[in-house]
Design an enzyme around this catalytic site. Sequence first.
Site, PDB file in Angstrom:
ATOM      1  CG  ASP A 125      -9.906  15.445 -15.520  1.00  0.00           C
ATOM      2  OD1 ASP A 125      -9.164  14.840 -16.326  1.00  0.00           O
ATOM      3  OD2 ASP A 125     -10.931  14.930 -15.026  1.00  0.00           O
TER       4      ASP A 125
ATOM      5  CE1 TYR B 241     -16.489  10.515 -16.780  1.00  0.00           C
ATOM      6  CE2 TYR B 241     -16.158  10.631 -14.417  1.00  0.00           C
ATOM      7  CZ  TYR B 241     -16.435   9.902 -15.552  1.00  0.00           C
ATOM      8  OH  TYR B 241     -16.672   8.558 -15.449  1.00  0.00           O
TER       9      TYR B 241
ATOM     10  CE  LYS C   3     -12.519   7.184 -18.890  1.00  0.00           C
ATOM     11  NZ  LYS C   3     -12.892   8.465 -18.301  1.00  0.00           N
TER      12      LYS C   3
ATOM     13  NE  ARG D 195      -2.948   0.435   3.310  1.00  0.00           N
ATOM     14  CZ  ARG D 195      -2.266   0.669   4.445  1.00  0.00           C
ATOM     15  NH1 ARG D 195      -1.543   1.767   4.577  1.00  0.00           N
ATOM     16  NH2 ARG D 195      -2.304  -0.199   5.435  1.00  0.00           N
TER      17      ARG D 195
HETATM   18  C1  LIG Z   1     -13.437   8.889 -17.055  1.00  0.00           C
HETATM   19  C2  LIG Z   1     -13.073  10.202 -16.520  1.00  0.00           C
HETATM   20  C3  LIG Z   1     -12.877  10.389 -15.147  1.00  0.00           C
HETATM   21  C4  LIG Z   1     -13.094   9.279 -14.132  1.00  0.00           C
HETATM   22  O1  LIG Z   1     -12.154   8.264 -14.275  1.00  0.00           O
HETATM   23  P1  LIG Z   1     -12.434   6.703 -13.924  1.00  0.00           P
HETATM   24  O2  LIG Z   1     -11.159   6.050 -14.307  1.00  0.00           O
HETATM   25  O3  LIG Z   1     -13.611   6.266 -14.744  1.00  0.00           O
HETATM   26  O4  LIG Z   1     -12.719   6.618 -12.475  1.00  0.00           O
HETATM   27  C5  LIG Z   1     -12.508  11.653 -14.722  1.00  0.00           C
HETATM   28  N1  LIG Z   1     -12.345  12.682 -15.591  1.00  0.00           N
HETATM   29  C6  LIG Z   1     -12.527  12.520 -16.914  1.00  0.00           C
HETATM   30  C7  LIG Z   1     -12.341  13.685 -17.817  1.00  0.00           C
HETATM   31  C8  LIG Z   1     -12.907  11.292 -17.428  1.00  0.00           C
HETATM   32  O5  LIG Z   1     -13.105  11.149 -18.738  1.00  0.00           O
END
Ligand SMILES: *Cc1c(COP(=O)(O)O)cnc(C)c1O
Length: 377
Positions: free
Chosen positions: A170, A98, A195, A46
């Site tokens: 982000d 998001y 992604k 962890r």
């Molecule tokens: C998918 C996404 C998230 C969340 O991520 P997860 O891996 O699904 O928890 C946050 N911000 C953006 C812009 C996203 O496309």
Amino acid sequence: MKIDTRLVQVGVGWDEKTGAISMPIYQSATFRHPALGQSTGFDYSRTGNPTRQVLEDSMAELDGGSRGFAFASGMAAITAILMLFSPGDHLVVSDDLYGGTYRVLEQVFRRFGLKASYVDTSDLKKVEEAIEEKTKALFIETPTNPLLKITDISRGASLAQRYNLLTIVDNTFMTPYLQKPLELGADIVVYSATKYLGGHNDLVGGIVVVKNEELAEKMFFIQNSCGMILGPQDCWLLLRGLKTLGVRMDRHQQNALEIARWLKEHPLVEKVYYPGLPEHPGYELCLRQAAGWGGMLSFTVKDAGRVEKILSRLKIISFAESLGGVESLITYPVTQTHADIPEEMRLRAGVTDKLLRLSVGLEAADDLIEDLSQAME
Ligand SMILES: *Cc1c(COP(=O)(O)O)cnc(C)c1O
């Protein structure tokens, strides 16, 4: 060294003992101490794991930050960032956001006294107006999801600095290959690694990279205390994904541009949202602050009644949530990613029942256009 080279070389040379080119998966929960008061640098997974360490170090280097952190998902990464704040604190957040970020802020962190205002961060006047006495951070998504609005990161970060706020970006849609928020003045960058970083629709993960040592210590404390870490198998998959990030992003973008140009001319299409089209309001800004426009685009059809037919007729492009993988995916934000955002806020941001979002994959652009064409006949 160019980023293309750095990406391909992630993990190479780490395992000196065997010379393994691919970073091994250290599937071990705990590590033996050589003697009392001694450590190999790893005690318990962890706190630290060699496979995760290589991933975290690689991400810190790619983003030009002091330290990286790998989490179990993008939402776990965002949650860890939000844990930096205290009851009564306030954040200014991009409104075209998001859906999961909105949900965790409003339905989890609000219960703990953290508040947020949602504004169009592409208009910095609105950002400044939203700053309150207890505001502690500016949280930007750029390009936004799903309307691909562009926020000026460096001007946003300067404004935030003037008010003593952290700037959090982000950067999921762009990746460090195309955009480096820390170099533009941000303090924290966050990714859903599910992604583009992973890139193959086969893992869920999240990454945080922070600019300075002080934030690094705080993030490490939260990561280790709360324990929402990414497991070694998924760290390895992510390291493998990173190696091809450059070539993938180039092709995602080339395909997206071709499809955006084609959609623009289609008689059933009302509007195309893609920052690589010169008529997009963020085109110039995007050219200035990023090395490209990415592989995401959205478009509206003239008649919402068409949506169902289009989705059911597509053969290559899958109707599925998520984005950034090699396979092309199409989503209907109103009922999927943005279902948890109140209708009034959604409509104000322009997320209507005519809007479709396309994550353009690496298939031949001609085949994707052919697929869209037959579905829209
Ligand atoms: C998918 C996404 C998230 C969340 O991520 P997860 O891996 O699904 O928890 C946050 N911000 C953006 C812009 C996203 O496309």
